[in-house]
Enzyme design. Sequence first.
Site, PDB file in Angstrom:
ATOM      1  N   ARG A 258       4.939  10.936  -2.605  1.00  0.00           N
ATOM      2  CA  ARG A 258       4.485  11.213  -1.527  1.00  0.00           C
ATOM      3  C   ARG A 258       5.843  11.438  -0.340  1.00  0.00           C
ATOM      4  O   ARG A 258       7.056  10.331  -0.038  1.00  0.00           O
ATOM      5  CB  ARG A 258       3.942   9.732  -1.090  1.00  0.00           C
TER       6      ARG A 258
ATOM      7  N   ASN B  27       7.999  -5.498  -0.743  1.00  0.00           N
ATOM      8  CA  ASN B  27       7.565  -4.177   0.278  1.00  0.00           C
ATOM      9  C   ASN B  27       6.592  -4.413   0.216  1.00  0.00           C
ATOM     10  O   ASN B  27       5.899  -3.487   0.056  1.00  0.00           O
ATOM     11  CB  ASN B  27       8.343  -2.646  -0.242  1.00  0.00           C
TER      12      ASN B  27
ATOM     13  N   ALA C 136       2.901  -0.847   4.889  1.00  0.00           N
ATOM     14  CA  ALA C 136       2.496  -0.941   6.578  1.00  0.00           C
ATOM     15  C   ALA C 136       1.672  -1.900   6.975  1.00  0.00           C
ATOM     16  O   ALA C 136       1.583  -2.676   8.737  1.00  0.00           O
ATOM     17  CB  ALA C 136       1.629  -0.230   6.810  1.00  0.00           C
TER      18      ALA C 136
ATOM     19  N   HIS D  29      12.246  -2.338   2.779  1.00  0.00           N
ATOM     20  CA  HIS D  29      12.078  -0.898   3.412  1.00  0.00           C
ATOM     21  C   HIS D  29      12.510  -0.383   3.238  1.00  0.00           C
ATOM     22  O   HIS D  29      13.648  -0.472   2.764  1.00  0.00           O
ATOM     23  CB  HIS D  29      11.521  -1.312   4.630  1.00  0.00           C
ATOM     24  N   ILE D  30      12.187   0.935   1.563  1.00  0.00           N
ATOM     25  CA  ILE D  30      12.837   2.511   2.140  1.00  0.00           C
ATOM     26  C   ILE D  30      13.500   2.932   2.820  1.00  0.00           C
ATOM     27  O   ILE D  30      14.505   3.586   3.319  1.00  0.00           O
ATOM     28  CB  ILE D  30      11.915   2.718   1.071  1.00  0.00           C
ATOM     29  N   SER D  31      12.438   2.947   4.210  1.00  0.00           N
ATOM     30  CA  SER D  31      13.056   4.333   5.243  1.00  0.00           C
ATOM     31  C   SER D  31      13.840   3.121   6.051  1.00  0.00           C
ATOM     32  O   SER D  31      13.671   1.777   6.453  1.00  0.00           O
ATOM     33  CB  SER D  31      11.702   4.859   5.442  1.00  0.00           C
TER      34      SER D  31
ATOM     35  N   PRO E  10       0.716  -1.458  -0.406  1.00  0.00           N
ATOM     36  CA  PRO E  10       0.104  -0.046   0.295  1.00  0.00           C
ATOM     37  C   PRO E  10       1.147   1.162  -0.356  1.00  0.00           C
ATOM     38  O   PRO E  10       1.389   1.546   0.487  1.00  0.00           O
ATOM     39  CB  PRO E  10      -1.034  -0.181   0.905  1.00  0.00           C
ATOM     40  N   ASN E  11       0.117   2.648  -0.930  1.00  0.00           N
ATOM     41  CA  ASN E  11       0.504   3.141  -0.483  1.00  0.00           C
ATOM     42  C   ASN E  11       2.148   3.808  -1.757  1.00  0.00           C
ATOM     43  O   ASN E  11       2.683   4.641  -2.035  1.00  0.00           O
ATOM     44  CB  ASN E  11       1.002   4.551   0.573  1.00  0.00           C
TER      45      ASN E  11
ATOM     46  N   HIS F  54       3.926  -4.469   9.155  1.00  0.00           N
ATOM     47  CA  HIS F  54       3.313  -3.682  10.812  1.00  0.00           C
ATOM     48  C   HIS F  54       2.537  -5.108  11.904  1.00  0.00           C
ATOM     49  O   HIS F  54       2.181  -4.982  13.188  1.00  0.00           O
ATOM     50  CB  HIS F  54       3.195  -2.887  11.540  1.00  0.00           C
TER      51      HIS F  54
ATOM     52  N   ASP G 230       1.534 -15.515   7.563  1.00  0.00           N
ATOM     53  CA  ASP G 230       0.985 -16.250   6.601  1.00  0.00           C
ATOM     54  C   ASP G 230       1.297 -17.201   5.444  1.00  0.00           C
ATOM     55  O   ASP G 230       2.112 -18.260   5.296  1.00  0.00           O
ATOM     56  CB  ASP G 230      -0.676 -17.171   7.012  1.00  0.00           C
TER      57      ASP G 230
ATOM     58  N   TYR H 106      11.213   8.599   1.685  1.00  0.00           N
ATOM     59  CA  TYR H 106      10.778   8.224   1.122  1.00  0.00           C
ATOM     60  C   TYR H 106      12.000   8.386  -0.779  1.00  0.00           C
ATOM     61  O   TYR H 106      12.350   7.264  -1.853  1.00  0.00           O
ATOM     62  CB  TYR H 106       9.573   7.418   0.303  1.00  0.00           C
TER      63      TYR H 106
ATOM     64  N   ARG I  47       6.364   0.845  13.881  1.00  0.00           N
ATOM     65  CA  ARG I  47       6.957   0.872  12.602  1.00  0.00           C
ATOM     66  C   ARG I  47       8.200  -0.390  13.307  1.00  0.00           C
ATOM     67  O   ARG I  47       8.704  -1.162  12.267  1.00  0.00           O
ATOM     68  CB  ARG I  47       7.563   1.629  12.103  1.00  0.00           C
TER      69      ARG I  47
ATOM     70  N   GLU J 209      12.403  -9.152   2.346  1.00  0.00           N
ATOM     71  CA  GLU J 209      11.261  -7.897   2.881  1.00  0.00           C
ATOM     72  C   GLU J 209      12.775  -6.642   2.847  1.00  0.00           C
ATOM     73  O   GLU J 209      13.573  -6.305   2.945  1.00  0.00           O
ATOM     74  CB  GLU J 209      10.900  -8.058   3.975  1.00  0.00           C
TER      75      GLU J 209
ATOM     76  N   ARG K 289      12.122   5.563  12.885  1.00  0.00           N
ATOM     77  CA  ARG K 289      10.811   6.216  12.968  1.00  0.00           C
ATOM     78  C   ARG K 289       9.304   5.749  14.001  1.00  0.00           C
ATOM     79  O   ARG K 289      10.554   5.539  14.927  1.00  0.00           O
ATOM     80  CB  ARG K 289      10.093   5.502  11.531  1.00  0.00           C
TER      81      ARG K 289
END
Length: 156
Positions: free
Chosen positions: A24, A79, A82, A105-107, A16-17, A85, A92, A29, A116, A103, A112
């Site tokens: 954004r 990625n 959210a 994550h950019i940040s 998402p996003n 979390h 699963d 990001y 997170r 996995e 943060r």
Amino acid sequence: MAESSAAVRVLLLNGPNLNLLGSRDPQQYGTVTLEGIERRVRALGAELGAEVECAQSNHEGALVEHVHRARELDGVVFNPGAFAHYSIALRDAIDAVETPCVEVHISNVYAREPFRHTSVTAPVAQGYIAGCGPAGYELGLRAVLARVEERRSAAG
């Protein structure tokens, strides 16, 4: 890359996003778009002998379906945004599919908000990369390809 003549197929999956990358929260990001990231990862994949297909969804169920379909592929760079979390459904799905998943994550999620700092999906992934910006996706591809090579070597 693998000496096997079989092409390595990897899914680059975004949650998402992430379709809003480039506009954004550029301080968090950066300004690279999702299309730019996909282009870079596909190019690196071609260089390393892997075919990379890309998908993005803002919907948890659609992401679960992509993970399930990854049973037919060699690896996943994911990625989950959210959903990392709190999505037990994605956790699963990753756990149920034997395809190696890294996995990304950019940040730096640990720099943060405290919520997170925990990923429910990371414990079932074969690798975890965070805080490297868009380059983390390329690192993720290299990591998943290393896992694929390990699996192929172990299989004989």
